[in-house]
Design an enzyme around this catalytic site. Structure first.
Site, mmCIF file in Angstrom:
data_model
loop_
_atom_site.group_PDB
_atom_site.id
_atom_site.type_symbol
_atom_site.label_atom_id
_atom_site.label_comp_id
_atom_site.label_asym_id
_atom_site.label_seq_id
_atom_site.Cartn_x
_atom_site.Cartn_y
_atom_site.Cartn_z
ATOM 1 N N TYR A 1 0.776 -0.954 0.147
ATOM 2 C CA TYR A 1 0.022 0.200 -0.109
ATOM 3 C C TYR A 1 0.810 1.277 -0.049
ATOM 4 O O TYR A 1 0.529 2.319 -0.396
ATOM 5 C CB TYR A 1 -0.985 0.064 1.302
ATOM 6 C CG TYR A 1 -2.044 -1.065 1.182
ATOM 7 C CD1 TYR A 1 -3.103 -0.868 0.573
ATOM 8 C CD2 TYR A 1 -1.743 -2.412 1.606
ATOM 9 C CE1 TYR A 1 -4.136 -1.791 0.599
ATOM 10 C CE2 TYR A 1 -2.654 -3.118 1.902
ATOM 11 C CZ TYR A 1 -3.942 -2.793 1.231
ATOM 12 O OH TYR A 1 -5.089 -4.050 1.112
ATOM 13 N N VAL B 1 -1.204 -9.642 -3.724
ATOM 14 C CA VAL B 1 -2.422 -10.252 -3.418
ATOM 15 C C VAL B 1 -3.299 -8.883 -2.550
ATOM 16 O O VAL B 1 -4.488 -9.216 -2.262
ATOM 17 C CB VAL B 1 -2.413 -11.592 -2.447
ATOM 18 C CG1 VAL B 1 -1.578 -12.545 -3.225
ATOM 19 C CG2 VAL B 1 -1.461 -11.106 -1.165
ATOM 20 N N GLU B 2 -2.648 -7.969 -2.342
ATOM 21 C CA GLU B 2 -3.507 -6.695 -1.795
ATOM 22 C C GLU B 2 -2.777 -5.397 -2.502
ATOM 23 O O GLU B 2 -1.494 -5.278 -2.242
ATOM 24 C CB GLU B 2 -3.325 -6.778 -0.280
ATOM 25 C CG GLU B 2 -4.605 -7.699 0.348
ATOM 26 C CD GLU B 2 -4.524 -7.438 1.909
ATOM 27 O OE1 GLU B 2 -4.424 -6.212 2.157
ATOM 28 O OE2 GLU B 2 -4.753 -8.324 2.610
ATOM 29 N N ASN B 3 -3.467 -4.437 -2.858
ATOM 30 C CA ASN B 3 -3.082 -3.090 -3.241
ATOM 31 C C ASN B 3 -4.215 -2.472 -3.305
ATOM 32 O O ASN B 3 -5.149 -2.900 -4.213
ATOM 33 C CB ASN B 3 -2.079 -3.167 -4.433
ATOM 34 C CG ASN B 3 -1.914 -2.000 -4.990
ATOM 35 O OD1 ASN B 3 -2.320 -1.613 -6.182
ATOM 36 N ND2 ASN B 3 -1.174 -1.104 -4.230
#
Length: 340
Positions: A178, A238-240
């Protein structure tokens, strides 16, 4: 909750056997349907937030760093046993670790800040990955623990733990990204980046989100290069995503061009990393629909492509409406990232 209340969270070695049984049940049931797995979500986040991944709070020893490292050891062993189970079931199952990764810079060329950035990288970005991917503890382990006033020999370990770790490294590295962070230990006048999950000082070259998270697409390209070349294994973002204050119009539509711009820039950074030779397995943004933010407990910190009519107090119709980013990302998926 029972594992926390009855057993004290992951600092208790009994959880290794519990997790092994759980992993065997789930992997056996879904081995024919699911090929890619991850063991512990953002496992390294326990350095700052042990409650979220280790079940440790102040009342059960969460403030003591030795307990956090003990919990990590137990998780490393449990995760390695899950890898063994998966590979016994099917040769095509892949098990990955999952890290909270924040590309870390020294604030300037001062050697003290460079050294501090190296130490921060070891503690936050690399330690958990080094053990899970390489199957052994890194050389700097004792230095990390000594910093907190204990030694590796103080942990509850067994000889067979290290055999399990060595024999069952993960197949790939999954991570969330992030923001980046900048490390400064030389100039106390510099403003801290209070929005950043992992602290640090404000980077004068970066803009920030509504919640103070510094936006750094180039940092994602750096992270992909660092991880792939450090471990020589595939990487998976896998997350952004971007937590923002979305204001719908009279028709409940959100023109969230700022979210589109954020995601576009990060996907372009991934394209750059692929050109650098990085084996990128995939990209999944956080998230598809508005939900309560884990970092702040707010509904108003929105990430989704779908607007949910609900406020921080739980008031609203809970009806759902597509944002501008919905159809944009639908096109991104259909074109496998070619049409941004």
């Amino acid at each position: 909750m029972n594992l926390v209340k009855t057993y004290g969270g992951w600092k208790n070695r009994q959880l290794i056997a519990f997790f092994e049984r759980y992993a065997r049940v789930v992997l056996t049931r879904y081995a024919d349907k699911v090929k890619y797995w991850m063991t512990f979500n953002e496992i390294n986040s326990a350095l700052h937030f042990p409650v979220m991944s280790q079940g440790l709070v102040a009342s059960n020893g969460g403030n003591e760093m030795q307990n956090r490292y003990q919990a990590w050891h137990n998780q490393f062993v449990a995760g390695a046993k899950a890898v063994a189970i998966a590979h016994q079931l099917r040769s095509d199952l892949q098990i990955g670790c999952m890290l909270l990764y924040a590309t870390t810079y020294a604030y300037d060329a001062n050697p003290e800040n460079q050294l501090a950035a190296l130490k921060e990288n070891q503690a936050m970005n690399h330690f958990c990955g080094d053990v899970q991917v390489r199957g052994e503890y890194p050389l700097y382990t004792e230095s990390l623990m000594n910093h907190y006033g204990f030694s590796f020999k103080d942990l509850d370990t067994k000889p067979e733990d290290f055999k399990v770790l060595a024999a069952n490294p993960v197949d790939y590295i999954g991570f969330s990204y992030y923001m980046s962070t900048a490390v400064n230990v030389t100039d106390k006048r510099l403003a801290t980046a209070n929005g950043n999950l992992v602290g640090g000082v404000k980077n004068p070259f970066l803009e920030a989100s509504d919640w103070g998270w510094q936006i750094d697409p180039a940092g994602l390209r750096i992270a992909l290069n660092e991880l792939a070349n450090r471990y020589n294994k595939p990487v998976f973002v896998v997350e952004n995503g971007l937590g923002a204050k979305d204001v719908p119009d009279a028709n409940h539509f959100v023109q969230d061009d700022y979210r589109i711009n954020y995601l576009r820039a990060h996907i372009e950074a991934i394209r750059g990393a692929i050109a650098d030779g990085v084996p990128v397995m995939g990209y999944t943004p956080w998230g598809c629909i508005d939900l309560v933010s884990a970092s702040t407990g707010q509904m108003s910190k929105r990430y989704g492509f779908i607007y949910v009519d609900l406020d921080d107090e739980g008031h609203g119709t809970m009806k759902r409406y597509k944002k501008a980013s919905f159809d944009w990302y639908k096109q991104v998926i259909a074109s496998n990232g070619e049409q941004l």
